[in-house]
Scaffold this active site. Structure first.
Site, short mmCIF file in Angstrom:
data_model
loop_
_atom_site.label_atom_id
_atom_site.label_comp_id
_atom_site.label_asym_id
_atom_site.label_seq_id
_atom_site.Cartn_x
_atom_site.Cartn_y
_atom_site.Cartn_z
N ARG A 178 -25.46 -2.06 6.08
CA ARG A 178 -25.14 -3.47 5.87
C ARG A 178 -25.74 -4.36 6.96
O ARG A 178 -26.03 -5.52 6.74
CB ARG A 178 -23.62 -3.66 5.90
N LYS A 191 0.85 -1.19 0.00
CA LYS A 191 0.00 0.00 0.00
C LYS A 191 0.88 1.24 0.00
O LYS A 191 1.89 1.28 0.69
CB LYS A 191 -0.88 -0.01 1.24
N GLU A 210 -19.60 -5.58 9.17
CA GLU A 210 -20.57 -4.84 9.97
C GLU A 210 -21.68 -5.75 10.50
O GLU A 210 -22.12 -5.58 11.65
CB GLU A 210 -21.17 -3.70 9.15
C1 LIG Z 1 -18.94 -2.02 3.94
C2 LIG Z 1 -17.72 -1.11 4.07
N1 LIG Z 1 -17.12 -0.99 5.26
C3 LIG Z 1 -16.04 -0.18 5.38
C4 LIG Z 1 -15.56 0.50 4.32
C5 LIG Z 1 -14.41 1.49 4.47
N2 LIG Z 1 -13.23 1.07 3.73
C6 LIG Z 1 -12.91 1.58 2.53
S1 LIG Z 1 -11.52 0.93 1.90
C7 LIG Z 1 -11.31 -0.05 3.23
C8 LIG Z 1 -10.13 -0.95 3.29
C9 LIG Z 1 -10.18 -1.96 2.22
O1 LIG Z 1 -9.07 -2.79 2.36
P1 LIG Z 1 -8.71 -3.77 1.19
O2 LIG Z 1 -9.92 -4.42 0.66
O3 LIG Z 1 -7.63 -4.68 1.67
O4 LIG Z 1 -8.19 -2.81 0.06
P2 LIG Z 1 -6.92 -1.82 0.12
O5 LIG Z 1 -7.42 -0.50 0.58
O6 LIG Z 1 -5.91 -2.41 1.06
O7 LIG Z 1 -6.44 -1.79 -1.27
C10 LIG Z 1 -12.32 0.14 4.17
C11 LIG Z 1 -12.42 -0.55 5.45
C12 LIG Z 1 -16.24 0.34 3.09
N3 LIG Z 1 -15.87 1.02 2.00
N4 LIG Z 1 -17.30 -0.47 3.00
#
Ligand SMILES: Cc1ncc(C[n+]2csc(CCOP(=O)(O)OP(=O)(O)O)c2C)c(N)n1
Length: 642
Positions: free
Chosen positions: A397, A282, A369
């Protein structure tokens, strides 16, 4: 930019040689850094997925082949390569590109996104539709390791393995969510990586045994069964064999040629789903040698040389989130039964403080969630007092978990909904406009909204001490500078606060609308209008006594809420008046968000658009009072219609 300035669509990219792609990726990365350093954005997440985007658009015949991005926050390179390079500087800006994906923004955005863990379900749906229509294209879902652990993604994997439709999943594994990834699945992915090294070792040993003169072959066969047993324990057996996926990987997700080769191999798998496991970092290339993931998942503007944020000299009151985090720790100090929860948003919700201070009583459940809420319900059954801090939009959710697992059983769970209302740059997928409507219609739960950060503290205590379900909603951003030095006080349930008494109109304001309502009343004095202003505090239970008395003594009530009008606070007031037989006695005008998708933009501007500002409220009062003075025209209108 040797290549990028000439790439106006993926078709241009596909004209290049594989050897040139790494340079394209470097240019895309630099372009993201330059743009985000000026306007901020999901910088780190997008920097980590640059090579994946380049490789996908190179290997697949987009938009004929369908790419489905999960969340879409990491898709800046995808936007750049799909004809939106010159607009990238408008991303998340009012009127500009969305920070996520939208079908109406580009034909390359095959599925709208913003909430996590949807990509595999959507991609599987497309794959099945393709098969039914006897068409021939590839479908590839890109999903992060943290989103993969979300319930929906798991459900989709379960069905994909069963349906055996042709589907490619590209796993962007950076071991990070916004915070470090948590959970057993994340450990499982680490084991896969370790197993690969073991796999290579196994091959090396096998080769060495074989080279023993005379008995090498049988030694190798004997050793093989033992080694395979060990290997089965560590290799990605579950995903590959049990769930019906083929596994390709892992590959270095920053080596475009490797990713291209892996995706080409995946395309050749015709008899079912395949997962390509790419390892990425990242914030790859972010100009800050210090690892500060929280800071560069998403950033504000920063110095492109140092990566450091531009500091503002403005001193602002603490954010609601900060006050929430601090108060939660204070309350946890006092009561050992309180446990804290976040669903992958530790810093976003302020639960990071509790995770640091009370690690044994605080949980980050990951992007889960639904699980978070039912997990809370289970703990509440055993006498704990869980506090789940979840953004209003993401709690959507867990709607049924709130209803079926918490409210129906009247369990002692507190739900703190951060980012309620209009959130601003993140836009439609992230506005928290629906929580009142979806929480108000079911028994047992109490629902509050504080007028400022001081009252947030009081409401937290009130919710936690309330023996049943309780929810509070508060906005993104800074508080109003209220006093937060005093210990929180418990509020009387269903009791509103009268801030000013007047005769001409009563403004019933909820949460963030209270300060503008007070200001509106001050403005109205100049028009000779004397307004009552009420801080409603509770949507449920409503202060029935006060609202009934107001309806008896005022001819106009204006309600104000930063939420959808349908099913909202104003609706609750109207329902009460109808129930009490007062509906004809008083005119009610509701201010709130009408039945439409609210775009991204400056929250103040967007709120004003719906009349949710001091000026807007005052204007509504003025206009309505004026219209009430004019003679009734109804019968004339009816005649005209006839
Ligand atoms: C249902 C939901 N919960 C929380 C989020 C907030 N959120 C956005 S990106 C993220 C992290 C995602 O991590 P990953 O899938 O590993 O992707 P990366 O950002 O590491 O590329 C979160 C928790 C969201 N978008 N949707």
């Amino acid at each position: 930019m040797r290549f990028l300035s000439e790439i106006n669509s993926p078709a241009d990219l596909r004209q290049l040689k594989v050897e040139d792609l790494q340079e394209v990726a470097d240019e895309v990365r630099q372009f993201i850094i330059d743009t985000c350093s000026r306007i901020g954005g999901h910088t780190g997440a997008s920097l980590g997925a640059v090579e994946l985007a380049v490789a996908m658009h190179y290997v697949f015949d987009t938009p004929n082949d369908r790419l489905v991005w999960d969340v879409g926050h990491q898709a800046y390179a995808h936007k750049i390569l799909t004809g939106r390079r010159d607009e990238l500087h408008t991303i998340k800006q009012p009127g500009g590109l969305s920070g996520f994906l939208r079908r109406d923004e580009s034909e390359y955005d095959t599925f709208g996104a913003g909430h996590a863990s949807t990509s595999i379900s959507a991609a599987l749906g497309m794959a099945i539709a393709r098969d039914r229509k006897d068409e021939d294209f590839h479908v590839c879902a890109l999903i992060g390791d943290s989103s993969l652990a979300g319930g929906m993604a798991m459900e989709a994997i379960n069905q994909a393995g069963h349906l055996k439709s042709r589907l490619i999943v590209l796993l962007n594994d950076n071991e990070m969510s916004i915070a470090p990834a948590v959970g057993a699945l994340s450990r499982y992915l680490v084991r896969i990586k370790e197993a690969q090294s073991y796999h290579h070792l196994k091959e090396d040993i096998g080769d060495a045994l074989e080279s023993v003169p005379g008995i090498g072959g049988s030694l190798r066969r004997m050793a093989k069964s033992i080694k395979d047993a060990i290997a089965a324990a560590v290799l990605p057996g579950a995903l590959v064999n049990e769930l019906g996926f083929k596994y390709i990987g892992y590959v270095d997700g920053h080596d475009v040629a490797q990713v291209v080769a892996a995706l080409e191999e995946a395309k050749r798998v015709e008899d079912g789903p395949v997962i390509v496991h790419a390892l990425t970092t990242k914030g790859k290339g972010f100009p800050n040698p210090e690892k500060n993931y929280y800071a560069y998942h998403a950033t504000g503007p920063f110095d492109p040389k140092t990566g450091l944020p531009y500091k503002s000299n403005k001193v602002s009151p603490p954010t609601y989130t900060e006050v929430f985090g601090r108060t939660l720790c204070e309350l946890m100090e006092r009561d050992e039964r309180i446990v804290a929860l976040t669903a992958a948003m530790p810093d976003g919700t302020g639960v990071d403080k509790a995770l640091e201070k009370f690690p044994e009583r605080s949980f980050d459940v990951g992007i889960a969630e639904q699980h978070a809420i039912t997990f809370c319900a289970g703990m509440a059954c055993e006498g704990l007092k869980p506090v789940a801090a979840i953004y209003s939009t993401f709690l959507q959710r867990a709607f049924d978990q709130v209803i079926h697992d918490v409210c129906l059983q009247d369990l002692d769970v507190t739900i703190a909904m951060d980012r309620a209302g209009i959130v601003g740059a993140d836009g439609p997928t992230h506005h928290g406009l629906l929580d009142i409507a979806y929480l108000r219609g079911y028994p047992n739960i109490i629902l509050m909204a504080p007028k400022d950060e001081g009252e947030l503290r009081d409401m937290m205590l009130t919710a936690i001490e309330h023996p049943g379900p309780a929810a509070l909603r508060y906005p993104r951003g800074n508080g109003h500078g209220a006093d937060i030095s005093q210990p929180p006080k418990k509020l009387e349930l269903g009791k509103a606060e009268v801030l000013k008494e007047g005769d001409d109109v009563a403004i019933l304001a909820l949460g963030e609308m209270v300060y503008p309502a007070v200001e509106a009343a001050e403005q109205l004095v100049n028009d000779g209008v004397d307004a009552t202003v009420v801080n409603a505090r509770f949507v449920k239970p409503l202060d029935e006594e006060l609202i009934t008395a107001i309806a008896d003594s005022h001819r106009l009530i204006v309600t104000a809420e930063d939420a959808y009008l349908a099913g909202g606070f104003g609706s609750a007031v109207i329902e009460l008046l109808e129930q009490k037989g007062l509906a004809q006695k008083v005119r009610v005008v509701r201010l709130g968000v009408s039945d439409e998708i609210v775009p991204h933009g400056d929250p103040k501007v967007l709120l004003s658009h719906y009349g949710l500002s001091a000026e807007g409220i005052a204007d509504t009062v003025r206009k309505t009072l004026d219209s009430m003075k004019s003679p009734r025209l109804d019968s004339q209108r009816i005649r005209a219609v006839k």
